[in-house]
Design an enzyme around this catalytic site. Structure first.
Site, PDB file in Angstrom:
ATOM      1  N   ASP A 185       0.855  -1.193   0.000  1.00  0.00           N
ATOM      2  CA  ASP A 185       0.000   0.000   0.000  1.00  0.00           C
ATOM      3  C   ASP A 185       0.893   1.247   0.000  1.00  0.00           C
ATOM      4  O   ASP A 185       2.076   1.158   0.364  1.00  0.00           O
ATOM      5  CB  ASP A 185      -0.887  -0.005   1.269  1.00  0.00           C
ATOM      6  CG  ASP A 185      -2.205   0.744   1.093  1.00  0.00           C
ATOM      7  OD1 ASP A 185      -3.264   0.103   1.090  1.00  0.00           O
ATOM      8  OD2 ASP A 185      -2.153   1.989   0.942  1.00  0.00           O
ATOM      9  N   TYR A 228     -14.609   6.124 -12.503  1.00  0.00           N
ATOM     10  CA  TYR A 228     -14.537   4.892 -11.695  1.00  0.00           C
ATOM     11  C   TYR A 228     -15.157   3.718 -12.457  1.00  0.00           C
ATOM     12  O   TYR A 228     -14.578   2.633 -12.547  1.00  0.00           O
ATOM     13  CB  TYR A 228     -15.258   5.151 -10.378  1.00  0.00           C
ATOM     14  CG  TYR A 228     -15.215   4.034  -9.363  1.00  0.00           C
ATOM     15  CD1 TYR A 228     -14.083   3.795  -8.597  1.00  0.00           C
ATOM     16  CD2 TYR A 228     -16.337   3.235  -9.145  1.00  0.00           C
ATOM     17  CE1 TYR A 228     -14.065   2.779  -7.644  1.00  0.00           C
ATOM     18  CE2 TYR A 228     -16.332   2.224  -8.196  1.00  0.00           C
ATOM     19  CZ  TYR A 228     -15.188   1.999  -7.452  1.00  0.00           C
ATOM     20  OH  TYR A 228     -15.179   0.994  -6.507  1.00  0.00           O
ATOM     21  N   ASP A 275       3.546   1.824  -4.562  1.00  0.00           N
ATOM     22  CA  ASP A 275       2.640   2.690  -5.302  1.00  0.00           C
ATOM     23  C   ASP A 275       2.282   1.929  -6.568  1.00  0.00           C
ATOM     24  O   ASP A 275       3.137   1.759  -7.453  1.00  0.00           O
ATOM     25  CB  ASP A 275       3.319   4.031  -5.623  1.00  0.00           C
ATOM     26  CG  ASP A 275       2.379   4.970  -6.383  1.00  0.00           C
ATOM     27  OD1 ASP A 275       1.339   4.508  -6.903  1.00  0.00           O
ATOM     28  OD2 ASP A 275       2.681   6.181  -6.447  1.00  0.00           O
ATOM     29  N   VAL A 276       1.052   1.470  -6.661  1.00  0.00           N
ATOM     30  CA  VAL A 276       0.676   0.574  -7.770  1.00  0.00           C
ATOM     31  C   VAL A 276       0.766   1.243  -9.134  1.00  0.00           C
ATOM     32  O   VAL A 276       0.743   0.562 -10.159  1.00  0.00           O
ATOM     33  CB  VAL A 276      -0.757  -0.006  -7.583  1.00  0.00           C
ATOM     34  CG1 VAL A 276      -0.841  -0.891  -6.353  1.00  0.00           C
ATOM     35  CG2 VAL A 276      -1.813   1.090  -7.569  1.00  0.00           C
TER      36      VAL A 276
HETATM   37  N1  LIG Z   1     -16.210  -0.214  -0.445  1.00  0.00           N
HETATM   38  C1  LIG Z   1     -17.027  -0.433  -1.438  1.00  0.00           C
HETATM   39  O1  LIG Z   1     -18.239  -0.223  -1.335  1.00  0.00           O
HETATM   40  C2  LIG Z   1     -16.480  -0.995  -2.737  1.00  0.00           C
HETATM   41  C3  LIG Z   1     -17.413  -1.504  -3.655  1.00  0.00           C
HETATM   42  C4  LIG Z   1     -16.957  -2.021  -4.854  1.00  0.00           C
HETATM   43  C5  LIG Z   1     -15.598  -2.044  -5.113  1.00  0.00           C
HETATM   44  N2  LIG Z   1     -14.701  -1.537  -4.218  1.00  0.00           N
HETATM   45  C6  LIG Z   1     -13.291  -1.583  -4.579  1.00  0.00           C
HETATM   46  O2  LIG Z   1     -12.594  -2.314  -3.593  1.00  0.00           O
HETATM   47  C7  LIG Z   1     -11.246  -1.858  -3.521  1.00  0.00           C
HETATM   48  C8  LIG Z   1     -10.928  -1.508  -2.078  1.00  0.00           C
HETATM   49  O3  LIG Z   1     -11.803  -0.471  -1.679  1.00  0.00           O
HETATM   50  P1  LIG Z   1     -12.047  -0.128  -0.140  1.00  0.00           P
HETATM   51  O4  LIG Z   1     -13.466   0.136   0.013  1.00  0.00           O
HETATM   52  O5  LIG Z   1     -11.363  -1.144   0.665  1.00  0.00           O
HETATM   53  O6  LIG Z   1     -11.281   1.283  -0.073  1.00  0.00           O
HETATM   54  P2  LIG Z   1     -10.258   1.874   1.009  1.00  0.00           P
HETATM   55  O7  LIG Z   1     -10.170   3.315   0.658  1.00  0.00           O
HETATM   56  O8  LIG Z   1     -10.646   1.463   2.364  1.00  0.00           O
HETATM   57  O9  LIG Z   1      -8.869   1.151   0.638  1.00  0.00           O
HETATM   58  C9  LIG Z   1      -8.184   1.451  -0.545  1.00  0.00           C
HETATM   59  C10 LIG Z   1      -6.693   1.293  -0.286  1.00  0.00           C
HETATM   60  O10 LIG Z   1      -5.999   1.540  -1.524  1.00  0.00           O
HETATM   61  C11 LIG Z   1      -4.800   2.221  -1.198  1.00  0.00           C
HETATM   62  N3  LIG Z   1      -4.249   2.941  -2.362  1.00  0.00           N
HETATM   63  C12 LIG Z   1      -4.749   4.034  -2.975  1.00  0.00           C
HETATM   64  N4  LIG Z   1      -3.915   4.416  -3.953  1.00  0.00           N
HETATM   65  C13 LIG Z   1      -2.870   3.552  -3.968  1.00  0.00           C
HETATM   66  C14 LIG Z   1      -1.677   3.435  -4.735  1.00  0.00           C
HETATM   67  N5  LIG Z   1      -1.392   4.316  -5.705  1.00  0.00           N
HETATM   68  N6  LIG Z   1      -0.835   2.418  -4.474  1.00  0.00           N
HETATM   69  C15 LIG Z   1      -1.105   1.545  -3.472  1.00  0.00           C
HETATM   70  N7  LIG Z   1      -2.197   1.609  -2.697  1.00  0.00           N
HETATM   71  C16 LIG Z   1      -3.073   2.609  -2.947  1.00  0.00           C
HETATM   72  C17 LIG Z   1      -5.219   3.183  -0.072  1.00  0.00           C
HETATM   73  O11 LIG Z   1      -4.098   3.681   0.646  1.00  0.00           O
HETATM   74  C18 LIG Z   1      -6.136   2.287   0.744  1.00  0.00           C
HETATM   75  O12 LIG Z   1      -5.409   1.612   1.756  1.00  0.00           O
HETATM   76  C19 LIG Z   1     -11.147  -0.667  -4.469  1.00  0.00           C
HETATM   77  O13 LIG Z   1     -10.604  -1.091  -5.692  1.00  0.00           O
HETATM   78  C20 LIG Z   1     -12.598  -0.245  -4.636  1.00  0.00           C
HETATM   79  O14 LIG Z   1     -12.806   0.413  -5.838  1.00  0.00           O
HETATM   80  C21 LIG Z   1     -15.122  -1.012  -3.033  1.00  0.00           C
END
Ligand SMILES: NC(=O)c1ccc[n+]([C@@H]2O[C@H](COP(=O)([O-])OP(=O)(O)OC[C@H]3O[C@@H](n4cnc5c(N)ncnc54)[C@H](O)[C@@H]3O)[C@@H](O)[C@H]2O)c1
Length: 256
Positions: free
Chosen positions: A37, A151, A59-60
């Site tokens: 992360d 998105y 950093d992805v």
């Molecule tokens: N929460 C929801 O309702 C939901 C629904 C559908 C899909 N998603 C997807 O699930 C995944 C996780 O979402 P979440 O809800 O856990 O969000 P979150 O914000 O809790 O976690 C996202 C993580 O990604 C990390 N991140 C951001 N940019 C980055 C980078 N450049 N390099 C490395 N890490 C990076 C952040 O630091 C964070 O820890 C995402 O892809 C999101 O689009 C979430």
């Protein structure tokens, strides 16, 4: 014997939300987990609480960091069994309000990050003849939405990438599976951030929002666990929806 005993997994976005819940679940079932992360503080704290886990800054959006990380994992553990691409960001904007900055940010983390991850995981997994790549998509790639233009585009790209990788691997006999998971709204910091913006800007929409079904991160983590395990060995190129009918319901799914 755990369901993923002895497997080595890298999880991006592992410091929070769905990535973190998946890391906990895989570790409970015997996997060695690398939380990757950009959020170092949260990532290190999370890894310290999970048996058999460690944190790596990634950093992805930077391909060179991906290559270096996965090479380090191979050097240290001798293999990579599972990659979960969960890092992601969401920005609320319609096509009319989507600036180039919003488009680039959402797509660099979601689309580019997943591309680089899949490319380098395929490289090392193919050499071993096995592996499971799991890409966190969203119901946004099925439904779209007026305020999630960039998105939904990014998640649709990830859905397409997933299928192309799966077909290539099956045709070439690489032994690598690639599947996508499509959660509906899940209770994580990302969703809470979106809800806070809606509450501040649109009280009427916010009232409706509070009556809509929201799932728990563990629901997604259990799906990830299944795809990571050998129980899903015949599942390749699938798009598993975790949404309690949201995408096939007319109107909203009520909260009970
Ligand atoms: N929460 C929801 O309702 C939901 C629904 C559908 C899909 N998603 C997807 O699930 C995944 C996780 O979402 P979440 O809800 O856990 O969000 P979150 O914000 O809790 O976690 C996202 C993580 O990604 C990390 N991140 C951001 N940019 C980055 C980078 N450049 N390099 C490395 N890490 C990076 C952040 O630091 C964070 O820890 C995402 O892809 C999101 O689009 C979430």
């Amino acid at each position: 014997m755990g369901r993923v005993e002895g497997k080595v997994a890298v999880i991006t976005g592992g410091a929070s939300g769905l990535g973190l819940a998946s890391a906990r679940r895989l570790a409970q079932e015997g996997a060695t987990v690398v939380l990757a992360d950009i959020n170092e503080e949260q990532g290190r704290a999370a890894a310290a609480e999970i048996v058999g886990a460690r944190f790596e800054r990634l950093d992805v959006t930077v391909e060179a960091q991906w290559a270096a990380l996965l090479d380090r994992v191979i050097a240290e553990h001798g293999k990579l069994d599972v990659l979960l691409n969960s890092a992601g960001v969401v920005k609320l904007a319609s096509i009319e309000d989507t600036t180039e900055d919003i488009w680039r940010l959402v797509n660099s983390v979601g689309t580019d990050g997943t591309f680089y991850g899949c490319k380098h995981a395929l490289r090392v997994m193919k050499a071993a003849g096995s592996g499971s790549i799991i890409n966190m998509c969203s119901t946004a790639s099925i439904q779209g939405g007026p305020q999630i233009f960039a998105y939904a585009a990014s998640k649709s790209a990830i859905r397409g990438m997933t299928k192309s990788i799966a077909v290539l691997s099956a045709q070439e006999g690489y032994g690598v599976r690639c599947n996508s998971v499509h959660p509906g709204n899940m209770d994580t910091p990302m969703l809470r951030g979106v809800q806070a913006i809606v509450r501040a800007n649109d009280p009427e929409l916010a009232q409706g929002m509070d009556k809509i079904w929201v799932g728990q991160p563990e629901d997604v983590a259990n799906t990830v666990l299944f795809l990571a395990s050998d129980e899903s060995r015949a599942i390749n190129g699938a798009a598993l929806v975790v949404d309690n009918t949201t995408t096939i319901t007319e109107g909203v799914v009520p909260l009970h």
